[in-house]
Design an enzyme around this catalytic site. Structure first.
Site, PDB file in Angstrom:
ATOM      1  N   ARG A  56       0.431  -0.989  -0.028  1.00  0.00           N
ATOM      2  CA  ARG A  56       0.177   0.089   0.250  1.00  0.00           C
ATOM      3  C   ARG A  56       1.235   1.081  -0.412  1.00  0.00           C
ATOM      4  O   ARG A  56       1.745   0.958  -0.210  1.00  0.00           O
ATOM      5  CB  ARG A  56      -0.983  -0.069   1.521  1.00  0.00           C
ATOM      6  CG  ARG A  56      -1.664  -1.206   0.930  1.00  0.00           C
ATOM      7  CD  ARG A  56      -2.452  -1.404   2.622  1.00  0.00           C
ATOM      8  NE  ARG A  56      -3.863  -1.941   2.823  1.00  0.00           N
ATOM      9  CZ  ARG A  56      -3.466  -3.509   2.962  1.00  0.00           C
ATOM     10  NH1 ARG A  56      -1.973  -3.998   3.763  1.00  0.00           N
ATOM     11  NH2 ARG A  56      -3.909  -3.799   3.426  1.00  0.00           N
ATOM     12  N   HIS A  67      -4.144  -8.422   3.633  1.00  0.00           N
ATOM     13  CA  HIS A  67      -5.557  -8.442   3.984  1.00  0.00           C
ATOM     14  C   HIS A  67      -6.101  -9.609   4.717  1.00  0.00           C
ATOM     15  O   HIS A  67      -5.580 -10.798   5.112  1.00  0.00           O
ATOM     16  CB  HIS A  67      -6.725  -8.784   2.394  1.00  0.00           C
ATOM     17  CG  HIS A  67      -6.277  -8.241   1.526  1.00  0.00           C
ATOM     18  ND1 HIS A  67      -6.697  -8.627   0.386  1.00  0.00           N
ATOM     19  CD2 HIS A  67      -6.144  -6.610   1.375  1.00  0.00           C
ATOM     20  CE1 HIS A  67      -6.372  -7.432  -0.305  1.00  0.00           C
ATOM     21  NE2 HIS A  67      -6.281  -6.404   0.165  1.00  0.00           N
TER      22      HIS A  67
END
Length: 180
Positions: free
Chosen positions: A18, A148
């Site tokens: 990210r 995740h």
């Protein structure tokens, strides 16, 4: 043309990090010998330009990534020239990290100069996930690599390609051999 940004975006697309994770990377996260990155921080900016590091929002986001050899080599070479604690320091003020907005501006500029269509930084994560899937990684492994906590989130990141659809169709409908 932009070696600083080249390393940054190459690392992003080969790790699926990210934007907050890649801008937060410091040298203590990199294991030179194993070629791994420990992801345990994300970078946040306040209005006015001050920044702070915090733990990612979920425990699954804290992970260790085994870098592709080319990415590990790029980071090793950056370490040789490092002046500060940041793997990707602000090019104008190396004692500070890259501001996420600067990374987005650089991405936009590079895409425009190379006549490529505009994309979001997050699309690099999608590309990473789809590439991993196309190269045989299972969805659970991709979930771990992306950090995740749910499989549903990972499924949003993986995109089926035309070649995958064709292979599935060919497997389900084998072609008959013509009689000679």
């Amino acid at each position: 043309k932009y070696p600083h940004w080249s390393d940054f975006f190459f690392t992003a697309i080969t790790t699926g990090l990210r934007l907050g994770e890649i801008t937060a990377l410091q040298w203590d996260a990199f294991d030179h010998w194993k070629g791994t990155l420990k992801v345990s921080k994300t970078l946040k900016f306040r209005h006015g330009g001050s920044y702070y590091l915090e733990r990612p929002k979920t425990q699954a986001s804290c992970r260790t990534l085994f870098l592709p050899p080319t990415t590990a080599q790029i980071i090793r070479m950056r370490k040789d020239d490092a002046l500060t604690e940041w793997i990707f320091p602000n090019p104008l003020c190396p004692e500070k990290p890259i501001h996420p907005h600067a990374a987005l501006r650089a991405l936009r500029t590079i895409l425009e100069e190379t006549n490529l269509p505009p994309i979001r930084f997050h699309d690099l994560r999608h590309t990473f996930a789809t590439t991993m899937l196309n190269n045989g990684a299972d969805i659970r492994t991709i979930q771990t690599l992306l950090g995740h906590s749910s499989l549903e989130a990972t499924q949003v990141y993986t995109h089926t390609t035309f070649e995958q659809v064709k292979q599935a169709y060919d497997a389900a409908h084998p072609r008959r051999k013509k009689k000679e």
